[in-house]
Design a protein around this motif. Structure first.
Motif, PDB file in Angstrom:
ATOM      1  N   LEU A 157       2.275   1.836  -3.421  1.00  0.00           N
ATOM      2  CA  LEU A 157       1.225   2.376  -4.273  1.00  0.00           C
ATOM      3  C   LEU A 157       1.119   3.882  -4.084  1.00  0.00           C
ATOM      4  N   ARG A 158       1.179   4.294  -2.824  1.00  0.00           N
ATOM      5  CA  ARG A 158       1.017   5.721  -2.529  1.00  0.00           C
ATOM      6  C   ARG A 158       2.195   6.528  -3.053  1.00  0.00           C
ATOM      7  N   PHE A 207       3.958   5.782  -5.679  1.00  0.00           N
ATOM      8  CA  PHE A 207       3.765   5.860  -7.122  1.00  0.00           C
ATOM      9  C   PHE A 207       2.724   6.930  -7.452  1.00  0.00           C
ATOM     10  N   GLY A 208       1.640   6.932  -6.676  1.00  0.00           N
ATOM     11  CA  GLY A 208       0.608   7.950  -6.884  1.00  0.00           C
ATOM     12  C   GLY A 208       1.169   9.345  -6.711  1.00  0.00           C
ATOM     13  N   LYS A 233       5.816   8.525   4.407  1.00  0.00           N
ATOM     14  CA  LYS A 233       5.520   9.957   4.475  1.00  0.00           C
ATOM     15  C   LYS A 233       6.793  10.783   4.395  1.00  0.00           C
ATOM     16  N   LEU A 265       0.840  -1.187   0.000  1.00  0.00           N
ATOM     17  CA  LEU A 265       0.000   0.000   0.000  1.00  0.00           C
ATOM     18  C   LEU A 265       0.882   1.247   0.000  1.00  0.00           C
ATOM     19  N   ILE A 268       2.938  10.610  -9.724  1.00  0.00           N
ATOM     20  CA  ILE A 268       2.022  11.097 -10.761  1.00  0.00           C
ATOM     21  C   ILE A 268       1.473  12.466 -10.385  1.00  0.00           C
TER      22      ILE A 268
END
Lengths: 662, 204
Positions: B24-25, B27-28, B176, B21, B31
């Protein structure tokens, strides 16, 4: 202060300024809004549904529910934008008609465009993304469920803010793209443009986040074995659309912010004085606006591709070329924006470049049309409603595309520019391309969403009335455009000779309205009478979403499928039919799911508050809104308790209820 | 771009789920940075279109004062360096070092913002406001947007420091730290463009 009377007077002044007054249509709308609100509150209270509404819907992070909310909201906006369209068509049915005043007409055409693009097409598309993409990928949710819910609520609050304007403060009237200097303080001194800016800005931020969310979902959350060459074609179309979103929407954000700075702080980006450059606005807005057209239409192409393959019982012809065509369209979309203003004197070389890129984009589009036709060739076609809308789309889009090529010829465009020829063209590609596509998608995935099919006979009536209405409405507009009728006219003289064509067009508009009513009837009728679909795969379709029960359980897949083919579900069915053993399934394990959260809803309300405060320049409203946004962000950041596990027993019970043994 | 089947599934059960997870964050966030790049690119473009439209007022050459801006630039570059040191401390597993370097980073960031605000106030005091002409509208908006990003970063890292002191180094706080550091470096890169194309070209 001069005593009580003047206080009452100033309250009266305020009310007559704050609320839109003086138009019977608006009073009618006021009454309708109040009655609807009262009715909703009454029903929720009487049936004690507030708690249910809060727990199951307002705070949900489930992509399927978010998708349903998108679809409901967008259909309401389709109604609202459609009423605007019919108001305009009524006004134009006869020369010199005094139905809408020119000022009101300006507001209506502005609102119609904004509603249809931002608050109907975009959310209907996002609704389909949400419904279908995670299920097609074999995933349990989108990558960022919290963000997904926030995206929806931002769209919703933006839409509400914009919609308020026609009863409070006054609507925008500078056209759906709000060109300066019309949209500057000098051109629009009221609050309408500010409603436009903030309504679109807030929902646009939501769209941008959706773009990011779905790119990550598609790139990172495909089921094991789903290589890029096995990704369902609709999901590919969503990916190409989202790539266009993340590149185009920041430009919109900046453009709206700049025009707001002009209005709010007296900046000079686009003003006629102080060195501002209105032409730059037009460039910026179309740098977003042209890709936007493809953002809207690419997912519809994805739907058509799924539907054509499913209802022809054949593999999609030319999968690779389809993917290539969609990705190249999402790239080429950036190099065409200037064709929206060939007439603005950019010079022959610039016009030539953009004329050629615009014509080039017709090539991948043509490739797709042939792919769909070849998919149907020697297929076992069944003509159910999703397929009907797909078949209706093909000739419509071919005509719309060819008139687009006519418009893209720069010299000819000097003649067609801003005429009804253009109006007819873009309605043909946007209704014929996008709306028909979303309808096809809605009919196609409806059983997956709700567990029953929509009534086919009424759906066929709706389809034919819509389609006939479409041609009756827009074909005459090409000719009246060639006859010299320009857009945004609220009236014309008898001597122009445009009456017959306008009158015909208006009849077509009302036919489309009738088609919409048939769809409403179809939905109401189906909710009451349709039988539940127990198969999970009522169309005999091809992709993973049809391998699970309808409606899909909260966690989508009890066990994550392992993909071995393109059209994996179809191949699996073939294997079973050939007497081979179905794929082995792994053992059930507890499923990791995100928890619901009230924060997206609350934060979106804070955004609404900020927007409302800034529209009226009331910082005492806007600043608490800003603080609310900051606090909700912090609250989310400090919350480490965001997920939970569904135990195996519960999964077993849920699957058994849906008639599945796991 | 990694294929999904090369790595464990993101939302899958089991204890590995959390770790993915976080991937994923990240990578987000990359973007998101692309979208922020485009946002700044658009602001740069508007600035270039407008930077000579002074409507009779003084231009960049007359009103920019380079020495202050050079100091600002050094401060911001240093803060990017210290945010890198924070990540090194994170990798070494030192919570104290991590929090310390993050504090230094936001202090430097605050100095940068302080100097920028001083510069803006001085310009406004001399009568050069966002309202004066298109050039200044473009200037204040571009540089101000960068400043707002830095301010947001300061608030963000402050919140992160509180979380670090509460929870220590966990997969979540680790992600973070990586994301805020990425954000901080990004702002640094944007500033280099501002410094070069707005200030240096402006006075040359």
């Amino acid at each position: 202060m001069r005593g009580g009377a003047s206080v009452i007077d100033s309250i009266k002044d305020f009310v007559s300024w704050f609320f839109v007054t003086g138009d019977p249509l608006i009073y009618g709308a006021d009454v309708a809004i109040v009655l609807t609100t009262v009715a909703i509150i009454f029903v929720l209270t009487y049936f004690r549904k507030w708690d249910w509404l809060w727990r199951e819907w307002l705070t949900t992070v489930d992509h399927k529910r978010v998708g349903i909310m998108y679809i409901i909201a967008s259909l309401l906006m389709l109604f609202r934008g459609g009423v605007d369209a019919l108001l305009m068509r009524t006004q134009l049915a006869f020369p010199d008609l005094k139905f809408l005043s020119p000022e009101h007409y300006n507001e209506v055409f502005t609102t119609h465009g904004v509603e249809m693009i931002f608050f109907m097409a975009m959310p209907l598309m996002f609704g389909l993304f949400n419904i279908a993409v995670p299920l097609q990928l074999g995933a349990r949710d989108v990558a960022f469920p919290f963000l997904n819910s926030l995206s929806f609520w931002l769209f919703f609050m933006g839409a509400m803010l914009f919609n308020m304007s026609f009863v409070i403060g006054g609507s925008a009237n500078a056209g759906w793209l709000s060109y300066p200097p019309l949209s500057e303080l000098t051109g629009s001194p009221g609050v309408g443009e500010d409603f436009y800016i903030w309504g679109v800005q807030i929902s646009g931020i939501g769209s941008l986040m959706t773009g990011i969310n779905f790119i990550v979902t598609i790139v990172k959350m495909r089921a094991p074995g789903m290589t890029w060459s096995r990704v369902p074609i609709f999901t590919w179309s969503v990916l190409s659309s989202c790539i266009a979103i993340i590149v185009a929407f920041p430009v919109l954000t900046v453009t709206l912010a700049l025009v707001f700075l002009d209005r709010f702080l007296g900046a000079h980006f686009f003003t006629t004085d102080g060195g501002g450059n209105a032409m730059m606005y037009v460039n910026l807005i179309w740098m977003w606006g042209h890709p936007e057209v493809y953002i809207i239409v690419l997912p519809a192409f994805g739907v058509f591709s799924e539907v054509v393959a499913a209802f022809s019982r054949k593999r999609l012809f030319g999968y690779g070329s389809m993917v290539f065509a969609m990705l190249s369209i999402s790239l080429l979309a950036y190099f065409t924006w200037l064709h929206h203003f060939f007439t603005m004197g950019s010079g022959a070389d610039v016009n030539l470049f953009f004329a050629i890129t615009t014509m080039i984009i017709a090539i991948p589009t043509g490739v797709k049309i042939f792919n769909w036709l070849f998919t149907m060739y020697r297929g076992r076609i069944t003509f159910q409603t999703p397929m009907l809308w797909t078949l209706g789309f093909i000739p419509c889009f071919v005509v719309g595309g060819m008139t687009g090529v006519m418009l893209s010829a720069a010299p000819a465009d000097f003649q067609f520019h801003n005429s009804y020829f253009l109006i007819a063209h873009f309605h043909q590609v946007l209704i014929g391309g996008a709306v028909f596509g979303y309808f096809a998608g809605l009919y196609y995935w409806w059983p997956k969403i709700f567990g029953f099919k929509l009534n086919e006979p009424i759906g066929k009536w709706a389809f034919w009335i819509w389609n006939i209405g479409f041609y009756v409405c827009f074909m005459p507009q090409y000719f009246v455009g060639l006859d010299g009728m320009t857009r945004r006219l609220s009236s014309y003289g008898w001597d122009k000779g445009w009456w017959a064509m306008n009158f015909t067009s208006t009849i077509g508009g009302f036919l489309m309205g009738l088609g919409f009513l048939f769809q409403v009837w179809q939905i109401a009728h189906s909710i009451k009478f349709m039988e539940k679909d127990t198969t999970g795969d009522p169309w005999g379709a091809r992709t993973l979403e049809w391998s699970i029960p309808s409606p899909a359980p909260l966690y989508n897949f009890a066990t994550i499928p392992v993909v071995t083919d393109r059209d994996d579900w179809w191949e699996e069915k073939e294997r079973i039919a050939a007497g081979k053993a179905p794929k082995a399934r792994p053992k059930l394990e507890p499923i990791h799911m995100p928890k619901n959260s009230p924060i997206p809803f609350i934060q979106a309300i804070c955004w609404f508050t900020v927007g409302f405060g800034l529209v009226f320049h009331w910082l005492w409203i806007a600043i608490p809104g800003f603080i609310g946004i900051a606090l909700t962000m912090l609250a989310h950041s400090f919350n480490y308790d965001t997920d939970y596990y569904i135990p195996v027993d519960e999964i077993k019970r849920t699957e058994a209820k849906a008639g599945r043994i796991v | 771009m990694a294929h999904a089947h090369h790595q464990p599934f993101a939302h899958e059960g089991g204890h590995e789920g959390h770790h993915d997870l976080e991937e994923l964050r990240k990578f987000g966030f990359w973007i998101f940075l692309i979208t922020d790049c485009i946002l700044f690119a658009t602001l740069f473009a508007t600035y270039f279109v407008l930077h000579e439209n002074t409507a009779g007022g003084p231009g960049a050459k007359e009103i920019f004062e380079l020495p202050g801006v050079i100091v600002e630039t050094f401060i911001l570059l240093t803060s990017s360096f210290t945010s890198g040191l924070a990540v090194l401390a994170l990798n070494a597993g030192s919570r104290k070092g991590l929090i310390g370097w993050l504090l230094v980073t936001i202090l430097l960031g605050a100095c940068f913002i302080g100097m920028e605000v001083t510069e803006f106030l001085k310009l406004v005091d001399e009568g050069h406001t966002i309202h004066s002409n298109a050039f200044l509208s473009g200037f204040f908006t571009l540089v101000g947007t960068h400043g707002m990003h830095v301010s947001l970063g300061i608030c963000w890292i402050t919140a992160l420091i509180i979380q670090l002191s509460r929870h220590g180094i966990t997969p979540v706080t680790q992600r973070k730290v990586h994301i805020t550091s990425l954000y901080w470096h990004f702002l640094d890169a944007v500033w280099i463009f501002v410094f070069t194309f707005v200030y240096l070209l402006g006075v040359s």
